[in-house]
Design an enzyme around this catalytic site. Structure first.
Site, mmCIF file in Angstrom:
data_model
loop_
_atom_site.group_PDB
_atom_site.id
_atom_site.type_symbol
_atom_site.label_atom_id
_atom_site.label_comp_id
_atom_site.label_asym_id
_atom_site.label_seq_id
_atom_site.Cartn_x
_atom_site.Cartn_y
_atom_site.Cartn_z
ATOM 1 N N GLU B 45 48.930 -14.403 -8.200
ATOM 2 C CA GLU B 45 48.090 -13.365 -9.463
ATOM 3 C C GLU B 45 46.734 -13.167 -9.279
ATOM 4 O OE1 GLU B 45 48.549 -17.123 -11.085
ATOM 5 O OE2 GLU B 45 51.269 -16.920 -10.444
ATOM 6 N N ASP B 56 39.992 -14.913 -21.699
ATOM 7 C CA ASP B 56 39.766 -15.751 -20.577
ATOM 8 C C ASP B 56 38.298 -16.766 -21.207
ATOM 9 O OD1 ASP B 56 41.514 -15.581 -18.294
ATOM 10 O OD2 ASP B 56 41.070 -13.536 -18.851
#
Lengths: 393, 254
Positions: B45, B56
């Site tokens: 990814e 995140d």
């Protein structure tokens, strides 16, 4: 066109809920319940009672005689600056803490820029005896020491947001991350009409008490329940949403939104989102926001910490795009001068955010019989340091 | 056939690696991809950096900010990836937030991905229903898969909807957290993994978030088709440099 939110959470092209799957259950729980809770007679009673006895509502609708004479028009101020904690922010935090309690939440998080929403959240958490954590940009913590102290005194924990630009948008990111990490017991009290649906609508509804009161107050004072113009400053846009709410679909009423031009729209140091923003996603909402051509969100600037948000609530983005509202932007200097003018002509020291709205009087003409209502959204105590520096008081 | 589907037909557990494009240095993207492939990684990814990555934790926030400072942009990443299929045979997925893609233009974004040979996209802040209604047709036209996340809190009805609408794999977030949370897998996780296994989804599942070592990798492999490692890899990259990527992968696979 209807300017309220539609059943999918959109205002025209704007709004929605662009959130990571981790937040979906939290936001869904709120979406499924907020209207039901708000409609409960017991909720209404508790909300109204607190607004009356704790916040000090209704706030006066005050006819500003000297100002009206100078500008040869009829100027009223909706005195939200007289609310407990010094601004309209508390209308929303009272509403949301009551929602949180009914959802069984035992922990509250919030973001704050200048500290006003943080203080309003810490206040209602103290009132209810609920744990409160306020995220605040590391830079803002340094700039807004008195409000940090107030939050601490009220029993809240102030956590510095150290990521990104270390200001409001990053505090909001950190609050959202906290919510992802604590999906069950925590409610996130957003301070403006921003974020994923249903927040913009929920916050607007709690702030709508402002225009609800104006309706009967104007009826008493002027014999009609609507003004010709409504004027408010807009950062995220919660005080403006409250001022406009009951007049959004009333075309007799002209709506004016005042943004912060900072050091000038083309200076690179501005917060005039309608002029500088492009359609995009910020904090879970599709709206206008200031960003680079590559889609990175940029840091806005205004001398007033409450207006330097890089986006604007989706309701306002729609009012702008559909031309329902006039948007103007006012530079730091004119807003600061209005802080002084309002103080010396009406004996009211406004927050610097609020002072921006009044500068509309210099930008556009109003007729002698026209009725203008300004939202006097906050008082200037919190800005004394900035006023002292600026005017060498 | 999409390379992701081909990969899942192989009778093995998969190791997928996430990294932020443009970190530690702007032009590291292709060298890192080559080293990951050489080290036997099954899928990658590639993170498109964003200024405000909501989902995140600190590690990916920092690598993302650094990548932007280094000059990474959507256009820059596409130009780096031009011709990548001469060297890289494993499936490549772009992972990024929706705003930069919107600004690039979704149609143009999909079209560039197709030309380059990107197999799928993960967009954490594009909900499955919005995708289904507005963008699925476009993704399908360009042969791109869109993978979605599920969490321990995701309802069964929603998981089944995601299973119906998505292709490639379902990204099982191991616990309620942002990326990079240090976790060992306890009973709660194991029960969640088992619950998902009993749903008999058509789409294979891969576990991510909180996979940082051989132990957590093995548990993930026992409970799904494989694992995705992001923050732990980025931390290693920062400390040890890309030359030692092979030894990191070996330490995970054992």
């Amino acid at each position: 066109m209807n300017y309220n939110v539609d059943e999918k959470g959109y205002y025209g092209d704007f709004g929605g809920a662009f959130i990571p799957e981790m937040l979906y259950p939290n936001v869904e729980e709120l979406r499924n319940n907020y209207l039901k809770i708000e409609a409960e007679p017991l909720f209404k009673k508790e909300f109204d009672t607190l607004l009356k006895n704790y916040v000090g509502r209704p706030t006066p609708l005050y006819f500003a005689k000297r100002l009206s004479k100078r500008y040869n028009t009829k100027i009223y101020l909706k005195r939200e600056d007289l609310c407990h904690t010094g601004a309209h922010k508390v209308n929303n935090t009272i509403g949301q803490i009551l929602v949180a309690k009914r959802l069984g939440k035992t922990r509250i998080i919030a973001e704050t820029g200048a500290g006003q929403h943080g203080v309003a959240t810490a206040t209602v958490c103290a009132l209810m005896g609920i744990e409160c954590i306020v995220y605040m940009g590391e830079l803002d913590i340094k700039r807004q020491a008195p409000n940090v102290a107030r939050m601490k005194m009220l029993g809240a924990e102030v956590r510095p947001a150290k990521s990104g630009s270390k200001t409001l948008k990053d505090a909001t990111n950190e609050a959202i991350r906290d919510w992802i990490n604590n999906p069950i017991n925590t409610h996130y009290i957003i301070g403006s009409v921003v974020g994923p649906h249903p927040y913009p609508d929920m916050v607007a509804r709690f702030q709508s008490v402002i225009s609800q009161e104006i309706k009967w107050q104007l009826q008493d004072l002027e014999g009609r329940d609507y003004p010709d113009h409504l004027i408010a400053c807009v950062g995220g846009g919660s005080n403006a949403a409250g001022l406009y709410y009951h007049y959004l679909n009333d075309q007799r009423v002209n709506i004016i939104a005042v943004e912060a031009a900072g050091k000038g729209i083309d200076s690179g140091k501005s917060a005039a989102t309608s002029a500088l923003g492009k359609e995009g996603i910020i904090h879970g909402s599709k709206t206008l926001l200031m960003q680079t051509s590559d889609g990175q969100i940029t840091e806005p600037y205004s001398i007033s910490a409450g207006l330097d948000y890089p986006g604007v609530g989706p309701m306002h983005a729609n009012l702008f795009r559909s031309k329902r509202a006039e948007f103007i932007s006012i530079p730091d200097q004119e807003a600061m001068d209005w802080g002084l003018t309002l103080s010396q002509m009406e004996g009211i020291i406004p927050a610097i955010e609020t002072a921006h709205a009044f500068a509309a009087l210099d930008v556009r003409k109003f007729g002698p019989e026209e009725i203008i209502v300004f939202n006097c959204s906050g008082r200037g105590d919190k800005d004394l340091d900035t006023y002292i520096d600026y005017f060498k008081l | 056939m999409n390379r992701i589907d081909q990969k899942f037909r192989e009778n093995k557990k998969l190791l997928s690696i996430y990294f932020s494009a443009g970190f530690p240095n702007l032009d590291d993207t292709v060298p890192i991809l080559k080293k990951l492939q050489t080290a036997g990684v099954d899928m990658v990814e590639i993170g498109l950096p964003f200024s405000d990555p909501l989902a995140d934790g600190p590690t990916i926030q920092a690598s993302s900010s650094q990548a932007i400072l280094n000059g990474m942009t959507t256009e820059k990443l596409f130009s780096q990836l031009e011709g990548i299929r001469k060297h890289i045979k494993i499936p490549l997925v772009l992972m990024g937030y929706f705003n930069p893609m919107m600004q690039y233009g979704i149609e143009k974004f999909c079209s560039r991905c197709e030309t380059i040979g990107i197999d799928g996209i993960i967009i954490p802040d594009l909900p499955v229903d919005v995708y289904h209604e507005n963008y699925k047709a476009l993704f399908d036209k360009h042969g791109l898969y869109n993978m979605f996340l599920i969490t321990p809190q995701t309802s069964e009805a929603r998981i089944k909807y995601i299973d119906k609408v998505s292709n490639g794999f379902i990204y099982m977030v191991s616990s309620a957290s942002v990326t990079g949370a240090k976790s060992t897998f306890g009973n709660t996780q194991t029960e969640y993994f088992k619950r998902i296994a009993t749903l008999k989804l058509k789409t294979p599942t891969v576990i991510g978030f909180g996979i940082s070592n051989q132990e957590t990798y093995k548990i993930a492999c026992d409970q799904s088709r494989g694992a995705i490692i992001g923050s732990a890899f980025i931390q290693f990259l920062e400390k040890e440099g890309e030359e030692k990527i092979g030894s990191f992968i070996k330490s995970i696979r054992g």
